[in-house]
Write an enzyme that holds these catalytic residues in place. Sequence first.
Site, PDB file in Angstrom:
ATOM      1  N   TRP A   1       0.898  -1.157   0.000  1.00  0.00           N
ATOM      2  CA  TRP A   1       0.000   0.000   0.000  1.00  0.00           C
ATOM      3  C   TRP A   1       0.929   1.196   0.000  1.00  0.00           C
ATOM      4  CZ3 TRP A   1      -4.960   0.800  -0.859  1.00  0.00           C
ATOM      5  CH2 TRP A   1      -5.494   2.040  -0.561  1.00  0.00           C
TER       6      TRP A   1
ATOM      7  N   ASN B   1       7.311  -2.817   5.917  1.00  0.00           N
ATOM      8  CA  ASN B   1       6.014  -2.208   6.220  1.00  0.00           C
ATOM      9  C   ASN B   1       6.303  -1.087   7.207  1.00  0.00           C
ATOM     10  OD1 ASN B   1       3.327  -1.649   6.890  1.00  0.00           O
ATOM     11  ND2 ASN B   1       3.343  -3.174   8.515  1.00  0.00           N
ATOM     12  N   GLY B   2       5.987   0.158   6.841  1.00  0.00           N
ATOM     13  CA  GLY B   2       6.245   1.286   7.725  1.00  0.00           C
ATOM     14  C   GLY B   2       6.736   2.477   6.920  1.00  0.00           C
TER      15      GLY B   2
ATOM     16  N   GLU C   1     -21.394  14.192  10.382  1.00  0.00           N
ATOM     17  CA  GLU C   1     -20.706  12.941  10.083  1.00  0.00           C
ATOM     18  C   GLU C   1     -21.295  11.788  10.917  1.00  0.00           C
ATOM     19  OE1 GLU C   1     -19.014  11.775   7.837  1.00  0.00           O
ATOM     20  OE2 GLU C   1     -17.913  10.079   8.656  1.00  0.00           O
TER      21      GLU C   1
ATOM     22  N   GLU D   1     -25.943   5.479   6.994  1.00  0.00           N
ATOM     23  CA  GLU D   1     -25.273   4.637   5.999  1.00  0.00           C
ATOM     24  C   GLU D   1     -25.239   3.159   6.415  1.00  0.00           C
ATOM     25  OE1 GLU D   1     -21.128   5.640   5.537  1.00  0.00           O
ATOM     26  OE2 GLU D   1     -21.090   4.984   3.454  1.00  0.00           O
TER      27      GLU D   1
ATOM     28  N   HIS E   1     -35.549  26.894  14.472  1.00  0.00           N
ATOM     29  CA  HIS E   1     -35.974  27.450  13.177  1.00  0.00           C
ATOM     30  C   HIS E   1     -36.627  26.390  12.303  1.00  0.00           C
ATOM     31  CE1 HIS E   1     -34.071  31.214  14.165  1.00  0.00           C
ATOM     32  NE2 HIS E   1     -32.995  30.532  14.556  1.00  0.00           N
TER      33      HIS E   1
ATOM     34  N   LYS F   1     -17.895   1.747  -2.337  1.00  0.00           N
ATOM     35  CA  LYS F   1     -16.772   2.367  -1.621  1.00  0.00           C
ATOM     36  C   LYS F   1     -16.255   3.575  -2.404  1.00  0.00           C
ATOM     37  CE  LYS F   1     -13.571   2.638   1.539  1.00  0.00           C
ATOM     38  NZ  LYS F   1     -14.002   3.241   2.813  1.00  0.00           N
TER      39      LYS F   1
HETATM   40  O1  M6R Z   1     -13.150   8.572  -1.798  1.00  0.00           O
HETATM   41  P1  M6R Z   1     -13.811   9.834  -1.323  1.00  0.00           P
HETATM   42  O2  M6R Z   1     -13.283  10.330  -0.039  1.00  0.00           O
HETATM   43  O3  M6R Z   1     -13.801  10.904  -2.383  1.00  0.00           O
HETATM   44  O4  M6R Z   1     -15.336   9.413  -1.122  1.00  0.00           O
HETATM   45  C1  M6R Z   1     -16.307  10.363  -0.839  1.00  0.00           C
HETATM   46  C2  M6R Z   1     -17.595   9.714  -0.360  1.00  0.00           C
HETATM   47  O5  M6R Z   1     -18.130   8.895  -1.370  1.00  0.00           O
HETATM   48  C3  M6R Z   1     -17.401   8.878   0.907  1.00  0.00           C
HETATM   49  O6  M6R Z   1     -16.823   9.646   1.917  1.00  0.00           O
HETATM   50  C4  M6R Z   1     -18.745   8.324   1.430  1.00  0.00           C
HETATM   51  O7  M6R Z   1     -19.541   9.374   1.871  1.00  0.00           O
HETATM   52  C5  M6R Z   1     -18.466   7.301   2.537  1.00  0.00           C
HETATM   53  N1  M6R Z   1     -18.990   6.019   2.159  1.00  0.00           N
HETATM   54  C6  M6R Z   1     -19.066   7.648   3.845  1.00  0.00           C
HETATM   55  O8  M6R Z   1     -18.785   6.700   4.827  1.00  0.00           O
END
Ligand code: M6R
Length: 596
Positions: free
Chosen positions: A71, A97-98, A469, A476, A492, A591
Amino acid sequence: MCGIVGYAGRRGAQPILLECLKRLEYRGYDSAGVAIVGQGLQLFKSKGEIAVLESMMPQMAGTAGIAHTRWATQGKPTTENAHPLADCSNGLAVVHNGIISNFMQLREGLLKDGHKFSSDTDTEVFAHLVEAELQGDLSSAVAKALKKVEGTYAFAVVSGDREEIVAARMESPLVVGLGDGENFLASDVTALLKYTNRMVYLQDGEVASITKDSLKIIDANGQAVQREPQKITWSLEDAEKGGYPHFMLKEIFEQPDAIHDSLLGRIESLEPEPFFQGNNFSSVKIVACGTSYHAGMVGKYIIEELSRIPTTVQISSEYRYSPISRESPLVVLVTQSGETADTLGASREARKRGNKTVGIANVVGSAITREVDHTIFTRAGPEIGVAATKTFVTQLVALYLLAMELGTQNRSMTAQARRAMVTNLRNLPRAVQDVLNQAPLIEALANKYASARDMYFIGRGINYPVALEGALKTKEISYIHGEGFPAGELKHGPLALISTESPVVAVAVRDHTYEKMLGNISEVSARGSPVIAIGFEGDSELPKYVDEAIWIREIPPIFSPVPTIVVLQLWAYYLAKARGCPIDKPRNIAKTVTVE
Ligand code: M6R
């Protein structure tokens, strides 16, 4: 985060190394490679996942070797930068790794001494350092080379003239698996469980020499260490997630390390990065989607506080089609994947408008990092769970670093203020660990409220985006309707929604808005809503206003979003668990969103 494996035994090393490596793919998957000691040192590596390496590699004979899945943190994810990395003569190879934080100085010195480099990685310096020290005993050469290295590491080294693996660790995991007539090495036990359950965990500063029938460990003072193996009782399936039931929980628990790694080598200097030197930006615009947008909203408070530069935040898909203003802001694109279509589009638009751009990204080599003028990498390691957790927290770290750069450059921050920032940043992993230690309490509370249909999240100032958040995480993964509000806005409109059936989660740390926040909490509790609050330890006032309280250690309020969001990540996780939701793969969500 990368994955390392090693094998010394009587069987062919190649299939065993590949099998073990596949179990570490969650730690990184942008490139991979193998080095096997047979007739000399044979090395094969490729860009992409382990399956790509496997499909391309030739048969390699030999009964000892090392392998790596990467990575990228330093150097793009290319075949050249894949591990193992060799010395000048291809006589020895290293996997790592590091992060070697002083690699630039080491590289300059090695170049002066005539060493030839073939990659852009920090790791390659270690291959050359060992080469320079090697005069017979490999363990002694590794131990001497380690004295020059600063940073974090798990290393494994092989030399083409012996069937021995030498390994060392400092703050990166490394475990030796003991077999019969064969021994193994890996970044975690999950990789080895198919072959053995007898494990010896290496400690910081130790160097181990592993052959097919011996394991010798010496400590940092050169003293021999005797350590009994531990018997691991996990099943293979448990182990893939490191014993956690979900990747999301594992990633939440990795946050102290992710913060630590994201700071490494970046807070020592009082000089701004070259990109910021000579650039006095009069405004900043942060552009992002989803969780990254919320990080950007926290970033606005941080940047304005530390650098006094006016900062706006916009959703990527909105920015792309917005009118061009007279201002020429520094445009900061926040995206963990670096591939989100709307954010990429926004980055191109910003450049078209003639603005300088900075990317904050977790994936080295991702599209955004090739397009912006400067990138700050978060070093969270791969995030597998769809819900962003450790990438959010490390985005905050990157935004603190960015604000410090801007504040130092325009002289809003004194050296003393910068030093205080550094101390507070260094303390963040501990503040997060405190929260993680309270997971059982947070789970019990989440179980109590898991049947709610609606849930509201409130905060003021820097805690308002934390509330947003928390609401996003909740909706989610638990499918509870969660909404976040600035607490002062309740009267409001949103108060009309509040009822005894809708719990309210309040981020209520003691800052300059605290008294007002208590007033807002009273507004909802007067209407019968149960209130769950997050406050600073030692606050004797808050319990008088709320039904439940979760405490974080008291830190300067500008840093509180880091531990408070960890509370809300756990909250959302345990709500989803109680409701039996598919936590790592919530319905309808990908993702990485690569379409507009
Ligand atoms: O890869 P990104 O940071 O650009 O992705 C943005 C959003 O799609 C992402 O943060 C999404 O809101 C997450 N699944 C929330 O947990």
